[in-house]
Enzyme design. Structure first.
Site, PDB file in Angstrom:
ATOM      1  N   SER A 126       0.820  -1.211   0.000  1.00 26.46           N
ATOM      2  CA  SER A 126       0.000   0.000   0.000  1.00 26.46           C
ATOM      3  C   SER A 126       0.850   1.254   0.000  1.00 26.46           C
ATOM      4  O   SER A 126       1.944   1.278   0.557  1.00 26.46           O
ATOM      5  CB  SER A 126      -0.927   0.044   1.219  1.00 26.46           C
ATOM      6  OG  SER A 126      -1.648   1.268   1.192  1.00 26.46           O
ATOM      7  N   LYS A 150      -4.473  -6.593   3.794  1.00 23.72           N
ATOM      8  CA  LYS A 150      -4.470  -5.498   2.809  1.00 23.72           C
ATOM      9  C   LYS A 150      -5.895  -5.197   2.348  1.00 23.72           C
ATOM     10  O   LYS A 150      -6.275  -4.037   2.177  1.00 23.72           O
ATOM     11  CB  LYS A 150      -3.574  -5.856   1.619  1.00 23.72           C
ATOM     12  CG  LYS A 150      -3.644  -4.872   0.450  1.00 23.72           C
ATOM     13  CD  LYS A 150      -3.082  -3.527   0.836  1.00 23.72           C
ATOM     14  CE  LYS A 150      -3.207  -2.379  -0.132  1.00 23.72           C
ATOM     15  NZ  LYS A 150      -3.551  -2.535  -1.485  1.00 23.72           N
ATOM     16  N   HIS A 152      -7.543  -3.285   5.040  1.00 24.69           N
ATOM     17  CA  HIS A 152      -6.939  -1.941   4.980  1.00 24.69           C
ATOM     18  C   HIS A 152      -7.667  -1.105   3.923  1.00 24.69           C
ATOM     19  O   HIS A 152      -8.047   0.042   4.165  1.00 24.69           O
ATOM     20  CB  HIS A 152      -5.444  -2.063   4.655  1.00 24.69           C
ATOM     21  CG  HIS A 152      -4.809  -0.810   4.134  1.00 24.69           C
ATOM     22  ND1 HIS A 152      -5.030  -0.333   2.851  1.00 24.69           N
ATOM     23  CD2 HIS A 152      -3.971   0.087   4.713  1.00 24.69           C
ATOM     24  CE1 HIS A 152      -4.366   0.791   2.671  1.00 24.69           C
ATOM     25  NE2 HIS A 152      -3.706   1.071   3.798  1.00 24.69           N
ATOM     26  N   ASN A 153      -7.885  -1.689   2.753  1.00 20.96           N
ATOM     27  CA  ASN A 153      -8.553  -0.946   1.682  1.00 20.96           C
ATOM     28  C   ASN A 153     -10.003  -0.632   2.045  1.00 20.96           C
ATOM     29  O   ASN A 153     -10.508   0.438   1.726  1.00 20.96           O
ATOM     30  CB  ASN A 153      -8.500  -1.728   0.374  1.00 20.96           C
ATOM     31  CG  ASN A 153      -7.128  -1.673  -0.265  1.00 20.96           C
ATOM     32  OD1 ASN A 153      -6.143  -1.406   0.408  1.00 20.96           O
ATOM     33  ND2 ASN A 153      -7.053  -1.937  -1.549  1.00 20.96           N
ATOM     34  N   GLU A 176      -9.928   2.184   4.233  1.00 20.20           N
ATOM     35  CA  GLU A 176      -9.605   3.360   3.399  1.00 20.20           C
ATOM     36  C   GLU A 176     -10.885   3.910   2.745  1.00 20.20           C
ATOM     37  O   GLU A 176     -11.101   5.130   2.726  1.00 20.20           O
ATOM     38  CB  GLU A 176      -8.587   2.898   2.356  1.00 20.20           C
ATOM     39  CG  GLU A 176      -8.099   3.926   1.387  1.00 20.20           C
ATOM     40  CD  GLU A 176      -7.149   3.272   0.364  1.00 20.20           C
ATOM     41  OE1 GLU A 176      -6.215   2.540   0.751  1.00 20.20           O
ATOM     42  OE2 GLU A 176      -7.369   3.492  -0.840  1.00 20.20           O
TER      43      GLU A 176
END
Ligand code: 2AM
Length: 476
Positions: free
Chosen positions: A131, A185, A188-189, A192
């Site tokens: 990222s 990940k 995480h996105n 986000e």
């Protein structure tokens, strides 16, 4: 003699920048790309950016031969079938003990299947979330590697150098087995998405209810970036408000951008995954829904004619700015609480043994959600490894209590005036439900039992489940 310490396949934006980052740290890297011109582009950049040690190859066998054994080969190609295609081409050229590291946003179960297959053939495999976008890849991304642990040990000296560095060390550590790196990940996105939507709603409120100009917004976001909301996304948002439109110097670019947002899939995966595991993530889900709603532009415009909005009543600016800040901060706590619970549940179900404190630390630098706030999350999970929700952490709870009134004022005011605040209100409803000792779901259970004999448990007895022949008072 092979002279490269590592190889990289896939020289689109992320791959090219990551290769240069690796070379910049003194590791000689060999690169390959299906379309040969990108190999030349990368070599030109390597030369221009300080004669970096990059070796280019235009055929796979010579690329593979250029890497010292056991080989480490990073893939940064489009997730999905392209990865299988490349593995099919590469595998016959590999030697036992070689390792492949997929740096794409791959679906975690695909990584698990490939790990099993590759390990059975005597190779090692990692799925590594990367990222930080283009700049992150070039100057220090956050890396989330999962899979064969010994492959991580071999890769560690390189990834610890190329990752973003924060006070507590490099933004990389072994996440766990299987597809856990891709999974972290993915979440995480999802987070986000939530952060971006919350910020967009804050912007809308300040602009439409507070009458703030782009310059005012720039000031407010710059100020916010000095405090508890300090983060990469707040910082770039401040910049966005000052960007002048290149086609029309009298206007800011932000006011010329179409209000339709795309998505590439990791947000959708996060929502699907959460639903599959029965974990509520309404903040992230509403962020995804808003992107989807945005895409139906024509429908929105048509419906806006059917339901014209009343003029907005502007608010006291300073009070509004403070309330919006509080709403944003509390909603952010809820959003991260949801994401972390999803990670905990997935970790238990998949037996990944994820270290949530370490994951929060890894997100402190390099990645898109990097923020001061992550230090607080790290402390909360360090202090109590078994912490079940951030809402139960004393210091977060204190902060919510101090800011709750402003949060409620903002959400109710927006709803009264017809301004969509999907993520702020979903967060508040989540907070209210998740901190409620009683929900009206007793009625849902009664309805399920009434029409479907789904049974229910009682609050005053330990036996059961119970089923009732409900007395019907109206005729069919
Ligand atoms: P390309 O430059 O030849 O298109 C992101 O799309 C990266 O993935 C690019 O480097 C692209 O190569 C690569 N890629 C996509 N599909 C691929 C495939 N089937 N085989 C090899 N590389 C592929």
């Amino acid at each position: 003699m092979p002279s490269c310490e590592i190889g990289l396949i896939g020289l689109a934006v992320m791959g090219q920048n990551l290769a240069l980052n690796i070379a910049q740290h003194g590791f000689k890297i060999s690169v390959y790309n299906r379309t040969a011109s990108k190999v030349d582009d990368t070599l030109t950049r390597a030369k221009n950016e300080g004669n970096l040690p990059v070796e280019g190859h235009k055929d796979l066998p010579s690329f593979i031969d250029s890497i010292a054994k056991p080989r480490k080969i990073i893939l940064l190609v489009k997730a999905g079938p392209a990865v299988d295609k490349i593995l099919d081409d590469v595998v016959p050229l590999l030697a036992k003990g070689d390792m492949v590291i997929d740096g794409g946003n791959e679906w975690f179960e695909s990584t698990e299947a490939r790990t099993t297959k590759m390990e059975a053939l005597g190779f090692k495999y990692l799925g590594m979330g990367v990222s930080g976008g283009e700049d992150g890849a070039r100057y220090g991304p956050a890396l989330m590697p999962g899979g064969s642990p010994d492959a991580y040990e071999a890769l560690k000296p390189i990834v610890e150098k190329i990752a973003a560095q924060v006070e507590e060390g490099p933004c990389v550590s072994y996440i766990g087995p299987g597809g856990s790196g891709n999974y972290v990940k993915m979440v995480h996105n999802g987070i986000e998405y939530g952060d971006m939507e919350l910020i967009a709603e804050a912007y809308d409120l300040l602009k439409r209810l507070g009458g703030l100009t782009n310059d005012d917004l720039n000031e407010v976001f710059k100020r916010w970036n000095q405090g508890e909301l300090q983060s990469f996304l707040i910082e770039i948002t401040a910049d966005i408000f000052t960007q002048v439109d290149e086609y029309d110097n009298h206007h800011r670019l932000i006011d010329k951008i179409l209000d339709v947002a795309g998505s590439k899939g990791t947000g959708m995966w996060t929502v699907q995954e959460a639903a599959r595991r029965g974990v509520p993530i309404p903040t992230i889900q509403s962020a995804l829904d808003m992107r989807y709603i945005s895409v139906f532009k024509k429908l929105r415009v048509d419906a806006s004619r059917v339901f014209p909005k009343r003029p907005l009543a502007t608010q006291d600016k300073e009070r509004l700015i403070k309330d919006v800040q509080d709403a944003l901060y509390c909603s952010k706590i809820c959003s991260y609480a949801q994401g972390m619970i999803l990670l905990r549940v997935a970790s238990d179900e998949q037996k990944w043994n994820l270290n949530l404190a370490e994951i929060a630390r890894g997100w402190k630098g390099g990645c898109i959600i990097r923020a001061k706030f992550l230090d607080r999350i790290r402390s909360a999970f360090t202090k109590n490894k078994e912490l079940q929700s951030l809402l139960l952490d004393e210091s977060f709870a204190e902060e919510i209590k101090e800011r709750e009134a402003g949060w409620r004022r903002v959400v109710s005011m927006a709803q009264q005036q017809g301004i969509p605040v999907a993520a702020l209100s979903a967060s508040l409803s989540y907070f209210d439900a998740a901190s409620s000792d009683h929900l009206p779901l007793n009625l849902v259970q009664a309805q399920r039992d009434y029409f479907g004999a789904h049974t229910y448990k009682r609050i005053d007895r330990t036996d059961g489940p119970h089923h009732t022949i409900w007395a019907r008072t109206t005729e069919l």
